[in-house]
Design a protein around this motif. Structure first.
Motif, PDB file in Angstrom:
ATOM      1  N   LEU A  37       0.832  -1.211   0.000  1.00  0.00           N
ATOM      2  CA  LEU A  37       0.000   0.000   0.000  1.00  0.00           C
ATOM      3  C   LEU A  37       0.865   1.258   0.000  1.00  0.00           C
ATOM      4  O   LEU A  37       0.605   2.212  -0.732  1.00  0.00           O
ATOM      5  CB  LEU A  37      -0.932   0.000   1.212  1.00  0.00           C
ATOM      6  CG  LEU A  37      -2.027  -1.059   1.228  1.00  0.00           C
ATOM      7  CD1 LEU A  37      -2.759  -1.050   2.567  1.00  0.00           C
ATOM      8  CD2 LEU A  37      -2.991  -0.849   0.075  1.00  0.00           C
ATOM      9  N   ARG A  38       1.905   1.270   0.829  1.00  0.00           N
ATOM     10  CA  ARG A  38       2.798   2.438   0.883  1.00  0.00           C
ATOM     11  C   ARG A  38       3.506   2.665  -0.451  1.00  0.00           C
ATOM     12  O   ARG A  38       3.638   3.785  -0.907  1.00  0.00           O
ATOM     13  CB  ARG A  38       3.819   2.284   1.999  1.00  0.00           C
ATOM     14  CG  ARG A  38       3.241   2.434   3.369  1.00  0.00           C
ATOM     15  CD  ARG A  38       4.327   2.540   4.421  1.00  0.00           C
ATOM     16  NE  ARG A  38       3.786   2.422   5.743  1.00  0.00           N
ATOM     17  CZ  ARG A  38       3.093   3.362   6.367  1.00  0.00           C
ATOM     18  NH1 ARG A  38       2.867   4.500   5.782  1.00  0.00           N
ATOM     19  NH2 ARG A  38       2.641   3.169   7.580  1.00  0.00           N
ATOM     20  N   TYR A  39       3.976   1.590  -1.059  1.00  0.00           N
ATOM     21  CA  TYR A  39       4.637   1.705  -2.351  1.00  0.00           C
ATOM     22  C   TYR A  39       3.675   2.292  -3.377  1.00  0.00           C
ATOM     23  O   TYR A  39       4.037   3.197  -4.133  1.00  0.00           O
ATOM     24  CB  TYR A  39       5.137   0.335  -2.809  1.00  0.00           C
ATOM     25  CG  TYR A  39       5.694   0.347  -4.214  1.00  0.00           C
ATOM     26  CD1 TYR A  39       6.967   0.850  -4.464  1.00  0.00           C
ATOM     27  CD2 TYR A  39       4.941  -0.117  -5.283  1.00  0.00           C
ATOM     28  CE1 TYR A  39       7.484   0.870  -5.744  1.00  0.00           C
ATOM     29  CE2 TYR A  39       5.454  -0.097  -6.569  1.00  0.00           C
ATOM     30  CZ  TYR A  39       6.715   0.393  -6.802  1.00  0.00           C
ATOM     31  OH  TYR A  39       7.214   0.427  -8.065  1.00  0.00           O
ATOM     32  N   GLY A  40       2.470   1.785  -3.412  1.00  0.00           N
ATOM     33  CA  GLY A  40       1.475   2.302  -4.351  1.00  0.00           C
ATOM     34  C   GLY A  40       1.157   3.753  -4.110  1.00  0.00           C
ATOM     35  O   GLY A  40       0.974   4.531  -5.049  1.00  0.00           O
ATOM     36  N   LEU A  41       1.120   4.151  -2.867  1.00  0.00           N
ATOM     37  CA  LEU A  41       0.821   5.544  -2.532  1.00  0.00           C
ATOM     38  C   LEU A  41       1.952   6.473  -2.941  1.00  0.00           C
ATOM     39  O   LEU A  41       1.715   7.609  -3.352  1.00  0.00           O
ATOM     40  CB  LEU A  41       0.556   5.664  -1.031  1.00  0.00           C
ATOM     41  CG  LEU A  41       0.134   7.022  -0.512  1.00  0.00           C
ATOM     42  CD1 LEU A  41      -1.148   7.476  -1.195  1.00  0.00           C
ATOM     43  CD2 LEU A  41      -0.055   6.980   0.981  1.00  0.00           C
ATOM     44  N   GLU A  42       3.169   6.012  -2.863  1.00  0.00           N
ATOM     45  CA  GLU A  42       4.317   6.843  -3.217  1.00  0.00           C
ATOM     46  C   GLU A  42       4.463   7.037  -4.720  1.00  0.00           C
ATOM     47  O   GLU A  42       5.136   7.954  -5.165  1.00  0.00           O
ATOM     48  CB  GLU A  42       5.592   6.235  -2.639  1.00  0.00           C
ATOM     49  CG  GLU A  42       5.644   6.319  -1.131  1.00  0.00           C
ATOM     50  CD  GLU A  42       6.728   5.457  -0.522  1.00  0.00           C
ATOM     51  OE1 GLU A  42       7.505   4.840  -1.280  1.00  0.00           O
ATOM     52  OE2 GLU A  42       6.789   5.378   0.715  1.00  0.00           O
ATOM     53  N   LEU A  69      -0.433   8.760   7.375  1.00  0.00           N
ATOM     54  CA  LEU A  69      -0.137   9.508   6.156  1.00  0.00           C
ATOM     55  C   LEU A  69       0.429  10.885   6.472  1.00  0.00           C
ATOM     56  O   LEU A  69       0.033  11.519   7.451  1.00  0.00           O
ATOM     57  CB  LEU A  69      -1.412   9.682   5.321  1.00  0.00           C
ATOM     58  CG  LEU A  69      -1.967   8.424   4.670  1.00  0.00           C
ATOM     59  CD1 LEU A  69      -3.264   8.739   3.941  1.00  0.00           C
ATOM     60  CD2 LEU A  69      -0.956   7.820   3.713  1.00  0.00           C
ATOM     61  N   PRO A  70       1.329  11.368   5.636  1.00  0.00           N
ATOM     62  CA  PRO A  70       1.835  12.730   5.832  1.00  0.00           C
ATOM     63  C   PRO A  70       0.737  13.760   5.562  1.00  0.00           C
ATOM     64  O   PRO A  70      -0.268  13.469   4.906  1.00  0.00           O
ATOM     65  CB  PRO A  70       2.964  12.847   4.812  1.00  0.00           C
ATOM     66  CG  PRO A  70       2.799  11.721   3.865  1.00  0.00           C
ATOM     67  CD  PRO A  70       1.965  10.679   4.516  1.00  0.00           C
ATOM     68  N   VAL A  75      -7.439  12.566   1.901  1.00  0.00           N
ATOM     69  CA  VAL A  75      -8.093  11.278   1.700  1.00  0.00           C
ATOM     70  C   VAL A  75      -9.585  11.445   1.488  1.00  0.00           C
ATOM     71  O   VAL A  75     -10.245  12.194   2.211  1.00  0.00           O
ATOM     72  CB  VAL A  75      -7.855  10.358   2.914  1.00  0.00           C
ATOM     73  CG1 VAL A  75      -8.578   9.030   2.738  1.00  0.00           C
ATOM     74  CG2 VAL A  75      -6.372  10.140   3.144  1.00  0.00           C
ATOM     75  N   ALA A  76     -10.087  10.746   0.490  1.00  0.00           N
ATOM     76  CA  ALA A  76     -11.527  10.570   0.305  1.00  0.00           C
ATOM     77  C   ALA A  76     -11.808   9.112   0.615  1.00  0.00           C
ATOM     78  O   ALA A  76     -11.334   8.220  -0.083  1.00  0.00           O
ATOM     79  CB  ALA A  76     -11.939  10.915  -1.117  1.00  0.00           C
ATOM     80  N   TYR A  77     -12.520   8.858   1.690  1.00  0.00           N
ATOM     81  CA  TYR A  77     -12.797   7.495   2.142  1.00  0.00           C
ATOM     82  C   TYR A  77     -14.263   7.192   1.878  1.00  0.00           C
ATOM     83  O   TYR A  77     -15.141   7.726   2.532  1.00  0.00           O
ATOM     84  CB  TYR A  77     -12.489   7.393   3.637  1.00  0.00           C
ATOM     85  CG  TYR A  77     -12.300   5.989   4.141  1.00  0.00           C
ATOM     86  CD1 TYR A  77     -13.332   5.062   4.092  1.00  0.00           C
ATOM     87  CD2 TYR A  77     -11.097   5.589   4.699  1.00  0.00           C
ATOM     88  CE1 TYR A  77     -13.155   3.781   4.564  1.00  0.00           C
ATOM     89  CE2 TYR A  77     -10.916   4.307   5.181  1.00  0.00           C
ATOM     90  CZ  TYR A  77     -11.946   3.405   5.117  1.00  0.00           C
ATOM     91  OH  TYR A  77     -11.766   2.136   5.589  1.00  0.00           O
ATOM     92  N   ARG A 129      -1.096  15.388  -2.490  1.00  0.00           N
ATOM     93  CA  ARG A 129      -1.569  14.202  -3.195  1.00  0.00           C
ATOM     94  C   ARG A 129      -2.959  13.850  -2.685  1.00  0.00           C
ATOM     95  O   ARG A 129      -3.321  14.186  -1.557  1.00  0.00           O
ATOM     96  CB  ARG A 129      -0.624  13.024  -2.966  1.00  0.00           C
ATOM     97  CG  ARG A 129       0.714  13.228  -3.654  1.00  0.00           C
ATOM     98  CD  ARG A 129       1.634  12.077  -3.421  1.00  0.00           C
ATOM     99  NE  ARG A 129       2.091  12.144  -2.031  1.00  0.00           N
ATOM    100  CZ  ARG A 129       2.657  11.145  -1.382  1.00  0.00           C
ATOM    101  NH1 ARG A 129       2.828   9.996  -1.978  1.00  0.00           N
ATOM    102  NH2 ARG A 129       3.063  11.280  -0.143  1.00  0.00           N
ATOM    103  N   THR A 130      -3.701  13.157  -3.520  1.00  0.00           N
ATOM    104  CA  THR A 130      -5.060  12.768  -3.169  1.00  0.00           C
ATOM    105  C   THR A 130      -5.184  11.258  -3.236  1.00  0.00           C
ATOM    106  O   THR A 130      -4.810  10.642  -4.227  1.00  0.00           O
ATOM    107  CB  THR A 130      -6.079  13.416  -4.124  1.00  0.00           C
ATOM    108  OG1 THR A 130      -5.900  14.841  -4.092  1.00  0.00           O
ATOM    109  CG2 THR A 130      -7.495  13.078  -3.721  1.00  0.00           C
ATOM    110  N   LEU A 131      -5.692  10.689  -2.174  1.00  0.00           N
ATOM    111  CA  LEU A 131      -5.907   9.252  -2.087  1.00  0.00           C
ATOM    112  C   LEU A 131      -7.401   8.996  -1.971  1.00  0.00           C
ATOM    113  O   LEU A 131      -8.075   9.587  -1.133  1.00  0.00           O
ATOM    114  CB  LEU A 131      -5.191   8.689  -0.862  1.00  0.00           C
ATOM    115  CG  LEU A 131      -5.451   7.233  -0.492  1.00  0.00           C
ATOM    116  CD1 LEU A 131      -4.949   6.303  -1.595  1.00  0.00           C
ATOM    117  CD2 LEU A 131      -4.799   6.905   0.839  1.00  0.00           C
TER     118      LEU A 131
END
Length: 155
Positions: A37-42, A69-70, A75-77, A129-131
């Motif tokens: 998950l972290r790799y994908g987010l980066e 998260l930094p 985040v949109a959950y 960034r937007t997740l």
């Protein structure tokens, strides 16, 4: 008082209906999933898929990641995956604190997508960034998956 509290010397209930990341005992598989998950987010853009059987800790891992998260990641959950396209777009805008469009000559979906693109471009220009996290995404109809894929094409 639960027998678990006194027997194990716990200060709070370990088994609740809501996943609690602070009570997670990460197995090797859990640690590997978080690293994925972290790799994908980066990475810049794209999709990350976290799968597993019911009760294996997907939501708990996701919440654990979100809690770490930094500040530049917003985040949109989305908890409900069985939405119509307009409702999914509206929920996405609301999660990102974007005002919903007024009724106009252009379709609601088009207005939402335009607002979302403008917002994403502005956020990117500001170094943010937007997740987007969609729980139970396996329930999304093919049309919504395609719409999300197209939304991810923002250059």
């Amino acid at each position: 008082m639960s027998p678990y509290l006194s027997y194990f010397g716990l200060s709070r209930e370990p088994f609740t209906i809501a996943p609690d990341p602070s009570l997670l005992y990460p197995s090797n598989t859990h640690r590997e999933a978080v690293a994925h998950l972290r790799y994908g987010l980066e990475r810049e853009g794209g999709f990350i898929l976290l799968t597993g059987e019911v009760g294996t800790g997907k939501t708990t891992l996701t919440r654990m990641l979100l809690a770490t998260l930094p500040a530049e990641v917003r985040v949109a959950y989305l908890l409900h995956s069985q939405l119509a396209a307009d409702d999914l777009l509206a929920a996405l805008l609301q999660e990102l604190d974007i005002a919903l469009p007024a009724v106009g000559p252009v379709s609601f979906s088009k207005q939402c997508i335009d607002l979302l693109y403008q917002n994403l471009l502005a956020a990117h220009a500001d170094g943010r960034r937007t997740l987007v996290v969609i729980e139970e995404a396996q329930n999304l109809p093919t049309e919504l998956l395609e719409m999300l894929r197209l939304l991810s094409n923002l250059e």
